[in-house]
Design an enzyme around this catalytic site. Sequence first.
Site: not given
Lengths: 329, 168, 779
Positions: C281-282, C511, C672, C675, C743, C746
């Site tokens: 999406g991005f 993803g 978290l 991978k 997060g 980005e």
Amino acid sequence: MTPFSYARAGDAAEALRLGAAGATAYLGGGTNLVDLMRETVARPEALVDVTGLSATIEETDGGGLRIGAAARNTALAEHRAVRERYPMLSRAILAGASAQIRNMATVGGNLLQRTRCTYFYDTDGSRCNKRAPGEGCDAREGFNRIHAVLGASEACVATHPSDMCVALVALDARVHVAGAGGERTVPIADFHRLPGDSPERDTVLAPGELITAIELPALPLAARSTYRKVRDRASYAFALISVAAAIELDGERVGDVRVAFGGVAHKPWRALKAEAALRGGPATPEAIHAAAALEFADAAPLRHNAFKPALAGRTLAAVLGELVKGEAA
Amino acid sequence: MSLIVNGEAVALPSDPRVSLLDHLRETLHLTGTKKGCNQGACGACTVLVDGERILSCLALAVQYEGRSVTTIEGLAGENGLHPLQQAFIEHDGFQCGYCTPGQICSAIGMAAEAERGVPSHVSADLTAAVALTREEVQERMSGNLCRCGAHNGIVDAIRATVAAEWAA
Amino acid sequence: MSIVDTVKQGAQGLVQGAMTKLVPLAPDSWIPGGVPDPLIQHKHGLIGTSVSRLDGPLKVQGGAQFAAEFRFENMAYCALVYATIPRGRITAIDGAAAEAAPGVVLVMSHLNAPRMNKPPAFGSSPNGVGPADLTIFQDDRVHWNGQPIVAVLADTQEQADHAAALVEVSYAPEPSTTSLAGAKANGIAQGLFMGQPLLNEIGDAEGALAKAAVKVDATYRTPRHNHNPIEPHAATIAWVGDELVIHDASQMVTQQAQTLGEVFDLAPEQVRLTSPYVGGGFGSKGLWDHQVIGAAAAKMAGRPVRIALSREGVYRVVGGRTLTEQRVAIGASADGRFEALIHTGLSVMTPHNNMPEPFILGTRAGYACPNIKLQVEVAQMNMLANTFMRAPGEAVGTFALESAIDELAEALAIDPVELRLRNEPDKDPTTGLPFSSRHIDTAWRDGAARFGWSDRGAAGTRREGEWLVGTGCATGTYPYYRMPGAEARITLRRDSDGVRALVEVAAAEMGMGTSTTTAIVAAERLGLPLDRVEVAYGDSAIPGAIMAGGSQQTAAIGAAVIAAHNALVAELLTLAGNDSPLAGLSAADVGSEEGGLAKLDDAARRESYGSILARAQRDQVTVTKAGTPPLELMHWSMHSHSALFCEVKVNAVTGETRVSRFLGAFDCGRILNAKTAASQFRGGIIMGLGLALMEETQFDERNGRIMNPSLAEYHLPVHLDVPEIDVIWTDIPDPHTPMGAHGVGEIGITGVGAAVANAIYNATGRRVRDLPITLDKLL
């Protein structure tokens, strides 16, 4: 896609018979034609599948190779004789497209690739004389980074996108063509056209004519040859500039030399002026740059591609320099 | 008029405009093969035809009469995932998963090409045996775009499995 | 309209504005995150380990179902016709040939489309996510070159595509602005977000610049970009009775459902939108014209519809990142202390959206400096509404800022890493707020050591054959966000061997690894093994609204799961009753561990979930709870950071650049899932390599037409462009966020453009300030 009928030809005669009707196109791997049909740039009413025709790669009596037009690009690139005797051709093919496309694309189809000019592709929103003769050219004053600097016309500044053909031009390949009037052979240098007033015609093929084979002449010089492609990413991009070259030294002097450029013109560009300038002279960077400058003396760059003549010269100097170094070693 | 898909004979479309990709997805409901660009520019639609990788978006289905097509759905065996599929999971060779079936089919086709000795753009010697170095795998897989940026994991997964397998 | 301001607006709305001034001053303990999440202390659990994606087996077998892979009986296929002028009126549509073409079901345009309300534009209401302040298929107006104006439905896609090509449209063009020069001439305005100016002025930056001992002052340009997820935008749509069912590719499931409901005058429960898998999406997988057109066509034709945009269609319908022209000027003392920092410039948007590319955001909290001027101004063009694309603002803003810092380091003859460390702020330089967590110095030092930064030579001094070799560095930065509106529903269910948990969140999985990470976090919080936890998401039937944007989804889910877990504990205590070892304890005294509840300071007093439910004669218990309002954003300055190191090789003959090494050292709180986080970092970096070297949406300034709507002519990095990318992280938890996490979606792209440009400078001695850095700029 405009509706069309599909038929598979068992041999060249059947293909010619089926292809004689108007608005018929021969279908090879489809890697370019299917895309153009989907974009409605191409709107054939009938497709004749010629992938069942000869794909044989065989030795000729003259010590060259004859390549059936239905041979896949991968098959040609990996053929032992091509790798050993015409490495520039292997390398040119391997520099093009992706492995999946090379597995599909036929040699005959590769000759008939059409330009990547984005205005040519934009059927709805842009004018293009190649797609719609007389409409005008939006590329000349638009995005023209990938466009021609040599041999362009007022009507068209498109480039030919094939890598393989650049090597074929340097190798003096001959194109075997069959048509209603029989067979003929066209030197590859004459096969693709400059745009002139009729850019809708990429090649000298007459309607209904079919490419049956490509013939490579015996060319010992070509055993020491290569192909270099300069592009905007490391792989899977069309050439900004490419060079196919072979050189043979006679002592310190250039004995024979072959040079062709891709990405500079409406056709793969055989650099005859540069070759003539180099023959018999020293193979120094200065001489090579001077020869390239001569070849590009008439270059007419557009707004976004003024870098091409210099880039072509630098790339040629590097390519010939490497070949000379290799021969000396 | 049929083609073989994952071992089963299936009918060809009556409309010759139908690409092999659309035939797989819309008629056979084998949606594992993905449509990324429909322009021959991304590799998401890669399938194997008689073991060779091709782009199913540029393939008219009618052209493939009698040919044997293997899609991502046809790779796992009775004993579970194909080793490359498992390696993609372990090496995180994907994020969104959309280019993944094409990457996996492409890698299997690539390994066969390398084994056959097909050189690549980055092969220094066109006539030498192929060694699937990292760079060789990268070049040979460059026809498969990934926008999530899983390139490292993809190459690692390939080198750990199909590339290692035949090289051994 | 930016995610930043959506967050702030939401938070501000919740506290009625007056508290805006009080929250920063409140004691930490009053603020969400004021008391650290207990999970931060869990050092031996799943969190931070490397867990493979739980949806991996499905994805590698082609079994994950994307939007264009759902089916309905009797479904019709849609093709679109796009306008070819930038502005004007449609004077005629000749659809006769299309209507007569085989298989055609419907030719729909403004002439016959059902009446529909204007979708509330993004940011205009809490859940409004319309693409622009425009109606769709309701009038004859053309607002951009490429606007969808006619839809054709047919029995097959082939038939629809062909019929669409037969539609003839006539226009009456009107004056338009499609060039940057023309847009500037029409007037420049202050860039606004939700009424807030993109403007910061502290001290006298121009005056300080004039007096500075050493200064740099240059203009940097970045072009338009397109997200280009490999999955093109698509929706499969059906009207079931008067309910709209839409299988979409969405990073904002609930919001899109609600916005579609407003378009068609439907109650929220009448729209069901699912999006189980999204093929990238991005920032682009939102509501655009096509879902509205598809739903309208389905309604009109009385048949379900698949509308799958072609790749060209994605470029015509789905906006990208807009262009910027940025000035960065830095004045410094001889020892490298910043005395003036100016980052100003221009971005372009349309008359019908409000999304200036906010390139100063990353500069606001970047460096200590007494005199700062930051400003984004805007000009307007007639074009497709631009939108947010991965790190809107920071992705291109850091290119300018971090290039300028490299130029300053060169001018000062100070190592660029050292120069950055010398200007580390001790509090937010523009807001004055304390940082919640800032360990960029650690990232710089760890990264430099691992990369071998000390081996760097002077510009233009390393060569390997044809290749000029150089290294460069840059800082990346992205804020920590958390938007209001997230809810979590937790259901504990008894089965034959214990309990299973179902955790439902209205989130999106493109993803990023969200579904896996949510399972990890929920398992840890509930004290259950990972295989006893199922996560459901991507469905508008799930309560709450969560956006996969602003890199905030993990935090939003985390806070909602905390709230739901607290409610679950309370509910279980009630169910446990007086016969439980837990009898008499309050929820605050009890936590989850090993499949049940236990007293926090006396683990012997415990009872399993199964036992509690069994005694209460319940098969299951369900709680739903919203996360706390994100007041922490007003109390602390919360950011992630990265220290990026890049090695490039530039071909001396051809100017081609190859990135040969890249290392990202990240300071993003606690990681978290090692991978999937590593993949997010790498993915961002690789998109940054594209931004640096090859990506550009070609916008023809003569008519506003995008000329490279193709993955062949819009270049993304291919495998051979991507080196092995090393990523490391500080793993220092932010004490004020759920799980201590930030997060990570980005931050990866930010700073990369500058790291590459700075490495190219080091290799060649050439400074390129105009992206992408294609070979012709280096010849």
